[in-house]
Design a protein around this motif. Structure first.
Motif, PDB file in Angstrom:
ATOM      1  N   GLY A 164       0.787  -1.231   0.000  1.00  0.00           N
ATOM      2  CA  GLY A 164       0.000   0.000   0.000  1.00  0.00           C
ATOM      3  C   GLY A 164       0.812   1.270   0.000  1.00  0.00           C
ATOM      4  O   GLY A 164       0.248   2.370   0.021  1.00  0.00           O
ATOM      5  N   ALA A 165       2.154   1.151  -0.029  1.00  0.00           N
ATOM      6  CA  ALA A 165       3.011   2.348   0.013  1.00  0.00           C
ATOM      7  C   ALA A 165       2.792   3.220  -1.224  1.00  0.00           C
ATOM      8  O   ALA A 165       2.654   4.436  -1.126  1.00  0.00           O
ATOM      9  CB  ALA A 165       4.478   1.945   0.124  1.00  0.00           C
ATOM     10  N   PHE A 166       2.766   2.549  -2.411  1.00  0.00           N
ATOM     11  CA  PHE A 166       2.582   3.312  -3.649  1.00  0.00           C
ATOM     12  C   PHE A 166       1.185   3.943  -3.708  1.00  0.00           C
ATOM     13  O   PHE A 166       1.025   5.087  -4.127  1.00  0.00           O
ATOM     14  CB  PHE A 166       2.799   2.402  -4.870  1.00  0.00           C
ATOM     15  N   ASP A 167       0.184   3.206  -3.234  1.00  0.00           N
ATOM     16  CA  ASP A 167      -1.183   3.750  -3.222  1.00  0.00           C
ATOM     17  C   ASP A 167      -1.279   4.978  -2.326  1.00  0.00           C
ATOM     18  O   ASP A 167      -1.970   5.949  -2.646  1.00  0.00           O
ATOM     19  CB  ASP A 167      -2.182   2.686  -2.742  1.00  0.00           C
ATOM     20  N   GLN A 168      -0.588   4.931  -1.173  1.00  0.00           N
ATOM     21  CA  GLN A 168      -0.606   6.072  -0.250  1.00  0.00           C
ATOM     22  C   GLN A 168       0.058   7.295  -0.886  1.00  0.00           C
ATOM     23  O   GLN A 168      -0.484   8.405  -0.823  1.00  0.00           O
ATOM     24  CB  GLN A 168       0.119   5.729   1.053  1.00  0.00           C
ATOM     25  N   LEU A 169       1.237   7.075  -1.505  1.00  0.00           N
ATOM     26  CA  LEU A 169       1.933   8.188  -2.141  1.00  0.00           C
ATOM     27  C   LEU A 169       1.111   8.755  -3.299  1.00  0.00           C
ATOM     28  O   LEU A 169       1.003   9.975  -3.468  1.00  0.00           O
ATOM     29  CB  LEU A 169       3.306   7.732  -2.635  1.00  0.00           C
ATOM     30  N   LYS A 170       0.497   7.844  -4.065  1.00  0.00           N
ATOM     31  CA  LYS A 170      -0.346   8.256  -5.199  1.00  0.00           C
ATOM     32  C   LYS A 170      -1.519   9.121  -4.730  1.00  0.00           C
ATOM     33  O   LYS A 170      -1.823  10.162  -5.322  1.00  0.00           O
ATOM     34  CB  LYS A 170      -0.862   6.999  -5.919  1.00  0.00           C
ATOM     35  N   GLN A 171      -2.153   8.679  -3.641  1.00  0.00           N
ATOM     36  CA  GLN A 171      -3.297   9.416  -3.095  1.00  0.00           C
ATOM     37  C   GLN A 171      -2.872  10.811  -2.609  1.00  0.00           C
ATOM     38  O   GLN A 171      -3.528  11.817  -2.889  1.00  0.00           O
ATOM     39  CB  GLN A 171      -3.915   8.621  -1.942  1.00  0.00           C
ATOM     40  N   ASN A 172      -1.754  10.852  -1.852  1.00  0.00           N
ATOM     41  CA  ASN A 172      -1.249  12.138  -1.345  1.00  0.00           C
ATOM     42  C   ASN A 172      -0.847  13.081  -2.478  1.00  0.00           C
ATOM     43  O   ASN A 172      -1.169  14.273  -2.458  1.00  0.00           O
ATOM     44  CB  ASN A 172      -0.043  11.918  -0.433  1.00  0.00           C
ATOM     45  N   ALA A 173      -0.130  12.521  -3.474  1.00  0.00           N
ATOM     46  CA  ALA A 173       0.360  13.327  -4.594  1.00  0.00           C
ATOM     47  C   ALA A 173      -0.797  13.875  -5.435  1.00  0.00           C
ATOM     48  O   ALA A 173      -0.777  15.029  -5.868  1.00  0.00           O
ATOM     49  CB  ALA A 173       1.304  12.507  -5.462  1.00  0.00           C
ATOM     50  N   THR A 174      -1.806  13.042  -5.642  1.00  0.00           N
ATOM     51  CA  THR A 174      -2.980  13.472  -6.425  1.00  0.00           C
ATOM     52  C   THR A 174      -3.703  14.607  -5.715  1.00  0.00           C
ATOM     53  O   THR A 174      -4.103  15.596  -6.343  1.00  0.00           O
ATOM     54  CB  THR A 174      -3.946  12.282  -6.636  1.00  0.00           C
ATOM     55  N   LYS A 175      -3.856  14.468  -4.405  1.00  0.00           N
ATOM     56  CA  LYS A 175      -4.528  15.500  -3.608  1.00  0.00           C
ATOM     57  C   LYS A 175      -3.766  16.825  -3.660  1.00  0.00           C
ATOM     58  O   LYS A 175      -4.361  17.904  -3.732  1.00  0.00           O
ATOM     59  CB  LYS A 175      -4.645  15.021  -2.157  1.00  0.00           C
ATOM     60  N   ALA A 176      -2.429  16.737  -3.630  1.00  0.00           N
ATOM     61  CA  ALA A 176      -1.587  17.945  -3.649  1.00  0.00           C
ATOM     62  C   ALA A 176      -1.262  18.414  -5.068  1.00  0.00           C
ATOM     63  O   ALA A 176      -0.561  19.407  -5.239  1.00  0.00           O
ATOM     64  CB  ALA A 176      -0.291  17.679  -2.887  1.00  0.00           C
ATOM     65  N   LYS A 177      -1.747  17.665  -6.083  1.00  0.00           N
ATOM     66  CA  LYS A 177      -1.512  17.989  -7.500  1.00  0.00           C
ATOM     67  C   LYS A 177      -0.023  18.007  -7.824  1.00  0.00           C
ATOM     68  O   LYS A 177       0.505  18.946  -8.419  1.00  0.00           O
ATOM     69  CB  LYS A 177      -2.168  19.327  -7.861  1.00  0.00           C
ATOM     70  N   ILE A 178       0.649  16.924  -7.400  1.00  0.00           N
ATOM     71  CA  ILE A 178       2.089  16.776  -7.652  1.00  0.00           C
ATOM     72  C   ILE A 178       2.313  15.514  -8.494  1.00  0.00           C
ATOM     73  O   ILE A 178       1.814  14.435  -8.136  1.00  0.00           O
ATOM     74  CB  ILE A 178       2.871  16.671  -6.325  1.00  0.00           C
ATOM     75  N   PRO A 179       3.048  15.592  -9.607  1.00  0.00           N
ATOM     76  CA  PRO A 179       3.331  14.407 -10.429  1.00  0.00           C
ATOM     77  C   PRO A 179       4.082  13.344  -9.629  1.00  0.00           C
ATOM     78  O   PRO A 179       4.883  13.676  -8.749  1.00  0.00           O
ATOM     79  CB  PRO A 179       4.206  14.959 -11.560  1.00  0.00           C
ATOM     80  N   TYR A 180       3.826  12.062  -9.927  1.00  0.00           N
ATOM     81  CA  TYR A 180       4.449  10.977  -9.169  1.00  0.00           C
ATOM     82  C   TYR A 180       4.829   9.824 -10.097  1.00  0.00           C
ATOM     83  O   TYR A 180       4.353   9.716 -11.236  1.00  0.00           O
ATOM     84  CB  TYR A 180       3.502  10.475  -8.075  1.00  0.00           C
TER      85      TYR A 180
END
Length: 522
Positions: free
Chosen positions: A143-159
């Motif tokens: 779930g590490a990638f899912d967590q980073l993806k969720q945070n990055a999407t919310k902050a509008k940061i490419p990942y």
């Protein structure tokens, strides 16, 4: 809050001594003993505490102090300076350069908050004009990638990340290469949490470093892990040779002295401190402001930076102020801006003297009273919002309608309109001064514009608003206003004094903002 109790105890010990009628060596030793006890209770390393004790006693030698010297000031300065030395490694943290890729790798223990902090830091740099992105090299935790993806999407940061690859070094290298090609300036690489006894994971950490060759390696340290902080930080330092520390979870209630011990043990600068779960809850660390805040002296420069980072929309209000107008809509916009600044307890630590004066004020209750004021405004028509509020006096049934629509009382509506009236009078004075300045500029042909602006700002600052940041009288006024928010009596906070106090920080744009704004730049 982590370290809040420590700061209160140290401040109390110093205050008790400086207020004592008999300021002798015995009382001084008692103060040092209380400070040392507070530091030990906060999990600061015993050797560090002993070193601090010796340094303070060496600085304040009662036998060598001339009679004319102010002993109280000398003691206060000695305690302040030694506490600064405790958290100051005398090393500058990494400063990224614009126009080139800056690769930053995160390391740390499991559960320290690395992934969330990665996103916070990426957003921090993004708001300061850097092109930021995130790479997930944590292939170990589910779930590490899912967590980073969720945070990055919310902050509008490419990942970048992979759900199939199990080689973190390969994923990290691919992500960094991709973003370098796309000319990103801040490339933050998140890695798995690991413990110093897990040799395989430590070897993996060095493999990732070799693959991406980071410009900066940051260790994320949980403020609540206590005495273990020093041993863990030393082990990571020997293996990853990180150049900075970010301390997380400082909004908790555990002791945070272990993190201070880690800084002293590794001679590594703290770059930032995580103060909550929100994306904006990341504060730049600087030793002197940190100790100043710890001892209740505030951190006005930090407050300025925090407000500037919010990029509050003030165009309409500034235009109205220049015209000497302040509508109900302007009041609502300022309320919403204050809400964006975060909880009152966070602001209190930055404003000199406000933390102690707040006492045990409840953030939730204060926030709810602010929201009730916004509900009142939201229940008004556009005509009412764009008015000066006099129509409510002429037609009292409007107040009854708004109170029913917002779920509040007529008394609360009346109090809000009173706030607008006071602030409207302040706006008239500001508008009048602005017009006079424009006339003066016209008469002088536009010469000496900077001098005129400086004089204007000084006059504004002294114009019925001693609450400019840093002024003790203004803080007292602000606390009178905040008292209504914590008392549970249903009273509205005095927004005129709050806006006056926060004027130079962006709350009211140009009101007394010259000196404060310049002081906040770094």
């Amino acid at each position: 809050m982590v370290l809040q109790d420590l700061g209160r105890r140290i401040n109390s010990a110093v205050s008790d001594l400086t207020r004592s009628p008999n300021l002798d060596e015995k009382a001084f030793d008692g103060m040092i003993k209380e400070i040392c006890k507070a530091l030990l209770d906060a999990d600061v390393n015993v050797k560090l505490v002993q070193s601090l004790r010796i340094s303070i006693k060496r600085t304040v030698n009662f036998k060598d102090i001339p009679p004319a010297v102010n002993k109280k000031r000398l003691i206060q300065k000695a305690v302040f300076d030694e506490l600064v030395k405790l958290v100051d490694p005398h090393a500058e943290p990494f400063k990224p350069k614009k126009g080139k890729p800056n690769v930053i790798m995160f390391v740390g223990l499991q559960g320290a908050g690395k992934t969330t902090t990665c996103t916070k830091l990426a957003r921090h740099y993004q708001t300061r004009g850097f092109k930021s992105c995130l790479v997930c090299a944590d292939t170990f935790r589910a779930g590490a990638f899912d967590q980073l993806k969720q945070n990055a999407t919310k902050a509008k940061i490419p990942y970048f990340g992979s759900l199939t690859s199990t080689d973190p070094a390969q994923v990290a290298a691919e992500g960094v290469a991709k973003f370098k090609k796309e000319r990103f300036e801040i490339i933050i690489v998140d890695t798995s949490g690991r413990h110093r006894q897990e040799k395989d994971l430590f070897d993996e950490m060095t493999q990732i470093q070799s693959a991406i060759k980071p410009d900066q390696t940051i260790m994320v340290l949980d403020a609540t892990i206590g005495q273990q902080a020093e041993a863990q930080s030393k082990a990571f330092k020997e293996t990853a040779d990180y150049g900075a520390i970010i301390i997380t979870k400082t909004d908790g209630h555990a002791s945070g002295g272990g993190a201070i011990s880690a800084v002293a043990a590794t001679h590594t600068p703290i770059a930032f401190m995580g103060t909550g779960e929100h994306m904006l809850d990341l504060e730049r660390f600087s030793p002197q402001p940190f100790v100043s805040k710890l001892l209740g002296m505030g951190d006005v420069a930090g407050l300025v930076e925090h407000v500037q980072a919010l990029k509050l929309d003030q165009k309409d209000t500034m235009k109205h102020l220049a015209e000497g107008v302040f509508t109900v809509r302007d009041l609502r916009d300022q309320l919403q801006n204050i809400m964006k600044m975060g909880p009152l307890s966070k602001m209190a630590g930055m404003i000199p003297g406000l933390g102690q004066m707040m006492g045990g004020m409840d953030d939730e209750e204060g926030s709810m009273k602010m929201k009730r004021m916004i509900y009142i405004c939201d229940s008004m028509t556009n005509k009412e919002l764009d008015s000066d509020g006099k129509m409510f006096v002429d037609q009292p049934t409007r107040m009854t309608r708004v109170a029913l629509g917002s779920g509040t009382s007529v008394r609360e509506v009346e109090e809000l309109l009173s706030q607008r009236q006071v602030m409207g009078q302040m706006a008239k004075r500001v508008g009048g001064m602005s017009k006079n300045m424009n006339k003066a500029q016209g008469a002088m042909g536009g010469n000496n514009k900077k001098q005129q602006m400086a004089a204007m700002q000084q006059r504004m600052q002294s114009m019925g608003q001693k609450g400019a940041p840093g002024g003790e009288a203004g803080m007292a006024e602000m606390m009178k206003m905040l008292g209504g928010m914590g008392g549970g009596g249903g009273g509205m906070p005095d927004l005129s004094k709050m806006m006056s106090s926060l004027g130079g920080l962006g709350g009211m744009g140009g009101m007394g903002g010259g000196p404060a704004g310049r002081g906040g730049r770094r």
